[in-house]
Design a protein around this motif. Structure first.
Motif, PDB file in Angstrom:
ATOM      1  N   ILE A 182       4.260 -60.893  22.276  1.00  0.00           N
ATOM      2  CA  ILE A 182       5.629 -60.350  22.180  1.00  0.00           C
ATOM      3  C   ILE A 182       5.898 -59.610  23.481  1.00  0.00           C
ATOM      4  CG2 ILE A 182       7.171 -58.794  20.925  1.00  0.00           C
ATOM      5  CD1 ILE A 182       5.609 -59.380  18.395  1.00  0.00           C
ATOM      6  N   SER A 183       6.956 -60.022  24.188  1.00  0.00           N
ATOM      7  CA  SER A 183       7.140 -59.515  25.563  1.00  0.00           C
ATOM      8  C   SER A 183       8.462 -58.757  25.718  1.00  0.00           C
ATOM      9  CB  SER A 183       7.057 -60.682  26.554  1.00  0.00           C
ATOM     10  OG  SER A 183       7.958 -61.697  26.184  1.00  0.00           O
ATOM     11  N   PRO A 184       8.534 -57.855  26.712  1.00  0.00           N
ATOM     12  CA  PRO A 184       9.719 -57.009  26.916  1.00  0.00           C
ATOM     13  C   PRO A 184      10.699 -57.642  27.896  1.00  0.00           C
ATOM     14  CG  PRO A 184       7.991 -56.285  28.372  1.00  0.00           C
ATOM     15  CD  PRO A 184       7.459 -57.501  27.670  1.00  0.00           C
ATOM     16  N   PHE A 185      11.848 -56.971  28.072  1.00  0.00           N
ATOM     17  CA  PHE A 185      12.886 -57.554  28.932  1.00  0.00           C
ATOM     18  C   PHE A 185      12.588 -57.353  30.415  1.00  0.00           C
ATOM     19  CE2 PHE A 185      14.393 -53.170  29.206  1.00  0.00           C
ATOM     20  CZ  PHE A 185      14.894 -53.114  30.503  1.00  0.00           C
ATOM     21  N   ASN A 186      11.751 -56.347  30.760  1.00  0.00           N
ATOM     22  CA  ASN A 186      11.787 -55.900  32.157  1.00  0.00           C
ATOM     23  C   ASN A 186      10.923 -56.713  33.116  1.00  0.00           C
ATOM     24  OD1 ASN A 186       9.457 -54.787  31.051  1.00  0.00           O
ATOM     25  ND2 ASN A 186       9.570 -52.948  32.294  1.00  0.00           N
ATOM     26  N   PHE A 187       9.908 -57.404  32.595  1.00  0.00           N
ATOM     27  CA  PHE A 187       9.194 -58.394  33.422  1.00  0.00           C
ATOM     28  C   PHE A 187       9.154 -59.682  32.602  1.00  0.00           C
ATOM     29  CE2 PHE A 187       8.019 -54.428  35.304  1.00  0.00           C
ATOM     30  CZ  PHE A 187       7.988 -54.706  36.662  1.00  0.00           C
ATOM     31  N   GLY A 288       5.766 -45.244  29.622  1.00  0.00           N
ATOM     32  CA  GLY A 288       5.168 -44.286  30.549  1.00  0.00           C
ATOM     33  C   GLY A 288       6.140 -43.157  30.864  1.00  0.00           C
ATOM     34  N   LYS A 289       5.607 -42.051  31.342  1.00  0.00           N
ATOM     35  CA  LYS A 289       6.441 -40.941  31.845  1.00  0.00           C
ATOM     36  C   LYS A 289       5.737 -40.519  33.124  1.00  0.00           C
ATOM     37  CE  LYS A 289       9.885 -38.387  31.827  1.00  0.00           C
ATOM     38  NZ  LYS A 289      11.247 -38.926  31.836  1.00  0.00           N
ATOM     39  N   ASN A 290       5.879 -41.365  34.143  1.00  0.00           N
ATOM     40  CA  ASN A 290       4.935 -41.363  35.258  1.00  0.00           C
ATOM     41  C   ASN A 290       5.229 -40.283  36.293  1.00  0.00           C
ATOM     42  OD1 ASN A 290       3.744 -43.845  34.120  1.00  0.00           O
ATOM     43  ND2 ASN A 290       5.778 -44.638  34.595  1.00  0.00           N
ATOM     44  N   PRO A 291       4.235 -39.409  36.523  1.00  0.00           N
ATOM     45  CA  PRO A 291       4.431 -38.275  37.418  1.00  0.00           C
ATOM     46  C   PRO A 291       3.967 -38.561  38.844  1.00  0.00           C
ATOM     47  CG  PRO A 291       2.357 -38.032  36.269  1.00  0.00           C
ATOM     48  CD  PRO A 291       2.939 -39.363  35.840  1.00  0.00           C
ATOM     49  N   VAL A 292       4.544 -37.809  39.773  1.00  0.00           N
ATOM     50  CA  VAL A 292       4.052 -37.784  41.154  1.00  0.00           C
ATOM     51  C   VAL A 292       3.828 -36.323  41.513  1.00  0.00           C
ATOM     52  CG1 VAL A 292       4.689 -38.180  43.563  1.00  0.00           C
ATOM     53  CG2 VAL A 292       5.206 -39.912  41.849  1.00  0.00           C
ATOM     54  N   VAL A 293       2.723 -36.046  42.168  1.00  0.00           N
ATOM     55  CA  VAL A 293       2.461 -34.696  42.660  1.00  0.00           C
ATOM     56  C   VAL A 293       2.477 -34.757  44.186  1.00  0.00           C
ATOM     57  CG1 VAL A 293       0.832 -32.756  42.677  1.00  0.00           C
ATOM     58  CG2 VAL A 293       1.059 -34.182  40.618  1.00  0.00           C
ATOM     59  N   VAL A 294       3.236 -33.840  44.793  1.00  0.00           N
ATOM     60  CA  VAL A 294       3.332 -33.811  46.256  1.00  0.00           C
ATOM     61  C   VAL A 294       2.730 -32.496  46.744  1.00  0.00           C
ATOM     62  CG1 VAL A 294       4.881 -33.921  48.239  1.00  0.00           C
ATOM     63  CG2 VAL A 294       5.437 -35.217  46.166  1.00  0.00           C
ATOM     64  N   SER A 295       1.670 -32.631  47.534  1.00  0.00           N
ATOM     65  CA  SER A 295       0.982 -31.452  48.064  1.00  0.00           C
ATOM     66  C   SER A 295       1.739 -30.904  49.273  1.00  0.00           C
ATOM     67  CB  SER A 295      -0.439 -31.860  48.470  1.00  0.00           C
ATOM     68  OG  SER A 295      -0.919 -31.051  49.494  1.00  0.00           O
ATOM     69  N   CYS A 319       7.927 -49.933  33.484  1.00  0.00           N
ATOM     70  CA  CYS A 319       7.107 -49.016  32.688  1.00  0.00           C
ATOM     71  C   CYS A 319       6.391 -48.039  33.612  1.00  0.00           C
ATOM     72  CB  CYS A 319       6.107 -49.794  31.853  1.00  0.00           C
ATOM     73  SG  CYS A 319       5.293 -51.067  32.802  1.00  0.00           S
ATOM     74  N   SER A 320       6.210 -48.442  34.874  1.00  0.00           N
ATOM     75  CA  SER A 320       5.495 -47.614  35.850  1.00  0.00           C
ATOM     76  C   SER A 320       6.432 -46.749  36.704  1.00  0.00           C
ATOM     77  CB  SER A 320       4.694 -48.531  36.781  1.00  0.00           C
ATOM     78  OG  SER A 320       5.559 -49.510  37.330  1.00  0.00           O
ATOM     79  N   ALA A 321       7.730 -46.764  36.405  1.00  0.00           N
ATOM     80  CA  ALA A 321       8.696 -46.042  37.242  1.00  0.00           C
ATOM     81  C   ALA A 321       8.354 -44.550  37.323  1.00  0.00           C
ATOM     82  CB  ALA A 321      10.106 -46.197  36.671  1.00  0.00           C
ATOM     83  N   THR A 322       8.543 -43.970  38.501  1.00  0.00           N
ATOM     84  CA  THR A 322       8.383 -42.519  38.643  1.00  0.00           C
ATOM     85  C   THR A 322       9.543 -41.821  37.939  1.00  0.00           C
ATOM     86  OG1 THR A 322       7.370 -42.786  40.815  1.00  0.00           O
ATOM     87  CG2 THR A 322       8.267 -40.610  40.303  1.00  0.00           C
ATOM     88  N   SER A 323       9.239 -40.883  37.041  1.00  0.00           N
ATOM     89  CA  SER A 323      10.342 -40.161  36.398  1.00  0.00           C
ATOM     90  C   SER A 323      10.189 -38.644  36.521  1.00  0.00           C
ATOM     91  CB  SER A 323      10.471 -40.563  34.926  1.00  0.00           C
ATOM     92  OG  SER A 323       9.252 -40.365  34.268  1.00  0.00           O
ATOM     93  N   ARG A 324       9.047 -38.183  37.081  1.00  0.00           N
ATOM     94  CA  ARG A 324       8.849 -36.734  37.254  1.00  0.00           C
ATOM     95  C   ARG A 324       8.152 -36.518  38.588  1.00  0.00           C
ATOM     96  NH1 ARG A 324       4.673 -34.891  33.316  1.00  0.00           N
ATOM     97  NH2 ARG A 324       3.790 -36.986  33.352  1.00  0.00           N
ATOM     98  N   VAL A 325       8.609 -35.513  39.342  1.00  0.00           N
ATOM     99  CA  VAL A 325       7.939 -35.195  40.611  1.00  0.00           C
ATOM    100  C   VAL A 325       7.697 -33.694  40.678  1.00  0.00           C
ATOM    101  CG1 VAL A 325       7.975 -35.453  43.118  1.00  0.00           C
ATOM    102  CG2 VAL A 325       9.233 -37.089  41.712  1.00  0.00           C
ATOM    103  N   TYR A 326       6.449 -33.303  40.919  1.00  0.00           N
ATOM    104  CA  TYR A 326       6.067 -31.895  41.063  1.00  0.00           C
ATOM    105  C   TYR A 326       5.657 -31.667  42.510  1.00  0.00           C
ATOM    106  CZ  TYR A 326       5.941 -32.449  36.018  1.00  0.00           C
ATOM    107  OH  TYR A 326       6.281 -32.727  34.715  1.00  0.00           O
ATOM    108  N   VAL A 327       6.366 -30.737  43.161  1.00  0.00           N
ATOM    109  CA  VAL A 327       6.188 -30.561  44.606  1.00  0.00           C
ATOM    110  C   VAL A 327       5.725 -29.129  44.887  1.00  0.00           C
ATOM    111  CG1 VAL A 327       7.305 -30.788  46.859  1.00  0.00           C
ATOM    112  CG2 VAL A 327       8.148 -32.131  44.912  1.00  0.00           C
ATOM    113  N   GLU A 419      10.585 -41.015  27.797  1.00  0.00           N
ATOM    114  CA  GLU A 419      10.826 -42.141  28.710  1.00  0.00           C
ATOM    115  C   GLU A 419      12.293 -42.554  28.571  1.00  0.00           C
ATOM    116  OE1 GLU A 419       9.545 -46.148  27.661  1.00  0.00           O
ATOM    117  OE2 GLU A 419       8.594 -46.312  29.631  1.00  0.00           O
ATOM    118  N   LEU A 420      13.085 -42.402  29.643  1.00  0.00           N
ATOM    119  CA  LEU A 420      14.506 -42.744  29.546  1.00  0.00           C
ATOM    120  C   LEU A 420      14.756 -44.185  29.987  1.00  0.00           C
ATOM    121  CD1 LEU A 420      16.302 -39.513  30.826  1.00  0.00           C
ATOM    122  CD2 LEU A 420      15.823 -40.199  28.487  1.00  0.00           C
ATOM    123  N   PHE A 421      13.931 -44.676  30.875  1.00  0.00           N
ATOM    124  CA  PHE A 421      14.016 -46.071  31.327  1.00  0.00           C
ATOM    125  C   PHE A 421      15.333 -46.381  32.033  1.00  0.00           C
ATOM    126  CE2 PHE A 421      12.222 -50.430  30.639  1.00  0.00           C
ATOM    127  CZ  PHE A 421      10.965 -50.091  31.102  1.00  0.00           C
TER     128      PHE A 421
END
Ligand code: NAD
Length: 523
Positions: A182-187, A288-295, A319-327, A419-421
């Motif tokens: 069962i597959s999703p719309f995005n890929f 996913g609710k994929n975070p990025v951390v920026v040093s 599903c892998s989209a960045t949605s949060r960034v902590y700087v 996840e807002l997508f």
């Protein structure tokens, strides 16, 4: 120059003119020859009409009818599963080298049709041309990777130790039977074709239920398998709603294993309910609710580029989209300034146009989800730094377009959790790397994560502590997106995935096989 430059999700730009012309010719062909028709689904190679047809329109332009797709009934589900079961003995006994050969041909067929299939993905779900070409090529490469795995493991037959010279012991991995995908719309190609290819090369037969937002892409994918010589009994495709057809397929007693890729809500409910009478492998790849951390020791320009590509590529609908960034605080203002500037400069619009980076979102419901997200942030005292509105000028009024958006939101707000997508990313300053890591992990999900720092000690700390299945450090081509088969195995931890074994990686294919220990005493 040939049009066949390899495009992946990490391709930043393509200057190959022949490639662009080939895509544009394919768009014309797909528009005039493929769209607007009636499409039955397929069981045992036979067309079926179910209980009638449902129209599907393009998110690029609602006046474009993608096609009319037959809606499978419960009886069709029964018959597709019965057909998959009936052909299983023959398919599983086909020597694995023959299966490998055939699936390699399917991968070649998909690659040969890359431009038409990519044009279709652009029209059907709104992918930009590079994203669409990558989706098609990933499909072929996933299948090639699983073929290679079969060969590298010599068909998964391992001689074992024995107590005497007369005893012959071996471990053999053998397929399960009828497998549901069962597959999703995005890929629409890669996440239908990848699991289908793995199940088939392992010797299972497959019933595929694709997303109702991408039926034509799935039926075209089916044609590639068929035209490569796959026997009619090995693969069946059912079109119809998830709640009825998907549900009936997933819970069918004749199904021996399931691969579901899609939202957490649906995936988790299937994970809980599918294996009621007997244990079954249930591979669920979810959100996913994929975070990025920026040093403070990051190359900020690199970090901004990576975040923009990962947050707004395919309109934030990965599903892998960045949605949060902590700087880290000392570089926060500069990072935000660069991010806002780069986001405001993105070309948003019709994905068929060459320089478009962000196309439409997939549905009116997704636009509403985006608008609610923005409103909620503002109501809670947050700020929209750029974007924040629907784009409906000129031709865009006929599709589902929203502006790539960066927000600041209060701690604990739902944009940090759900996840807002959609193309919306939240940014916040943090006092230390440890705080960034703590917040990054403070989510039920664990799919992808990104980190930017030039300090090797910090990089080690990030890699050691981050709770995610796919992690990237200092990646300009995508802070959290763009995995490729054979390079970055792709699978989620925690609520993002059920197995801990990632697609396109060395431990994936074995999940479609069960072990048989064979002891034969000779003489
Ligand atoms: P979705 O869950 O709405 O639908 C996925 C599939 O499930 C569709 O084919 C749908 O028809 C079917 N379905 C819906 N309800 C069902 C039910 N009750 N029983 C059985 N099947 C049902 O997801 P979507 O909107 O198509 O895709 C987006 C979601 O997929 C996001 O959450 C995204 O993160 C996730 N996703 C995850 C991965 C991954 O590898 N982890 C990859 C791509 C997408």
């Amino acid at each position: 120059m040939s049009a066949r430059t390899k495009i992946t999700y990490a391709t930043m730009r393509a200057d190959n003119e022949e490639l662009h012309r080939a895509y544009e010719r394919a768009v014309e062909k797909v528009r005039t020859e493929w769209l607007g028709h009636k499409h039955p689904f397929v069981v045992n190679g036979e067309p079926r009409e179910g209980d009638g047809y449902v129209e599907e329109r393009s998110p690029v332009d609602r006046e474009v009818v993608v096609g009319h797709f037959a809606r499978a009934t419960r009886e069709d589900v029964d018959e597709a599963v019965a057909a998959a079961q009936a052909f299983f003995p023959e398919w599983s006994r086909t020597p694995w080298r023959e299966r490998v050969q055939l699936l390699r041909r399917a991968a070649e067929t998909i690659s040969e049709r890359a431009f038409e299939y990519a044009a279709l993905l652009s029209l059907e779900v709104g992918k930009s041309r590079l994203e669409a070409l990558a989706d098609v090529e990933e499909t072929a490469d996933l299948i090639r990777y699983y073929c290679r795995q079969m060969e590298e493991h010599d068909g998964f037959q391992v001689p074992m130790e024995a107590l005497s010279e007369k005893e012959r012991n071996r471990s053999v991995l053998r397929p399960y039977g009828a497998w549901a995908v069962i597959s999703p719309f995005n890929f629409p190609m890669a996440l239908a074709g990848g699991p289908t290819g793995a199940a088939l090369v392992a010797g299972n037969t497959v019933v595929l239920k694709p997303s109702e937002q991408a039926f034509l892409s799935a039926l075209k994918l089916y044609e590639a398998f068929r035209d490569a010589g796959l026997p009619a009994g090995a693969l069946h495709v059912l079109t119809g709603p998830g709640e009825s057809v998907g549900d009936a397929l997933a819970h069918h007693p004749g199904v021996d294993g399931l691969t579901f890729t899609g939202s957490y809500a649906v995936g988790m409910s299937l994970y809980r309910s599918v294996a009621t009478d007997r244990p079954k492998p249930v591979i669920c790849e979810m959100g996913g609710k994929n975070p990025v951390v920026v040093s403070a020791r990051a190359d900020l320009e690199q970090a901004v580029e990576g975040v923009v590509r990962a947050a707004f590529g395919f309109s934030g609908q990965k599903c892998s989209a960045t949605s949060r960034v902590y700087v880290e605080q000392p570089v926060y203002d500069r990072f935000v300034e660069l991010l806002v500037e780069r986001t405001a400069g993105l070309k948003v619009g019709n994905p068929l146009e060459r320089d478009t980076f962000t196309g439409p979102v997939v549905s009116e419901e997704a636009v509403a989800r985006f608008e609610r997200g923005v409103e909620d942030v503002e109501r809670a005292g947050g700020r929209v730094l750029v974007g924040g509105r629907r784009l409906a000028g000129g031709d865009l009024a006929r599709g589902f377009y929203v502006a790539p958006t960066v927000v600041e939101a209060p701690p604990g707000h739902r944009v940090w959790k759900e996840e807002l997508f959609v193309p919306l990313v939240a940014v916040a300053p943090v006092d230390s790397l440890d705080e960034g890591l703590r917040l990054a992990n403070d989510t039920p999900y664990g799919l992808t994560a990104g980190f930017y720092s030039k300090d090797p000690g910090e990089v080690e700390r990030f890699l050691d502590r981050i709770e995610a299945g796919v992690v990237y450090v200092n990646r300009r081509a995508g802070a959290t997106t763009g995995a490729w088969p054979g390079m970055q195995p792709f699978g989620g931890w925690k609520a993002s995935g059920s197995t801990g074994k990632a697609s396109g990686g060395p431990y994936y294919l074995q999940q479609y096989l069960r072990e048989q220990s064979q002891t034969v005493i000779e003489g």
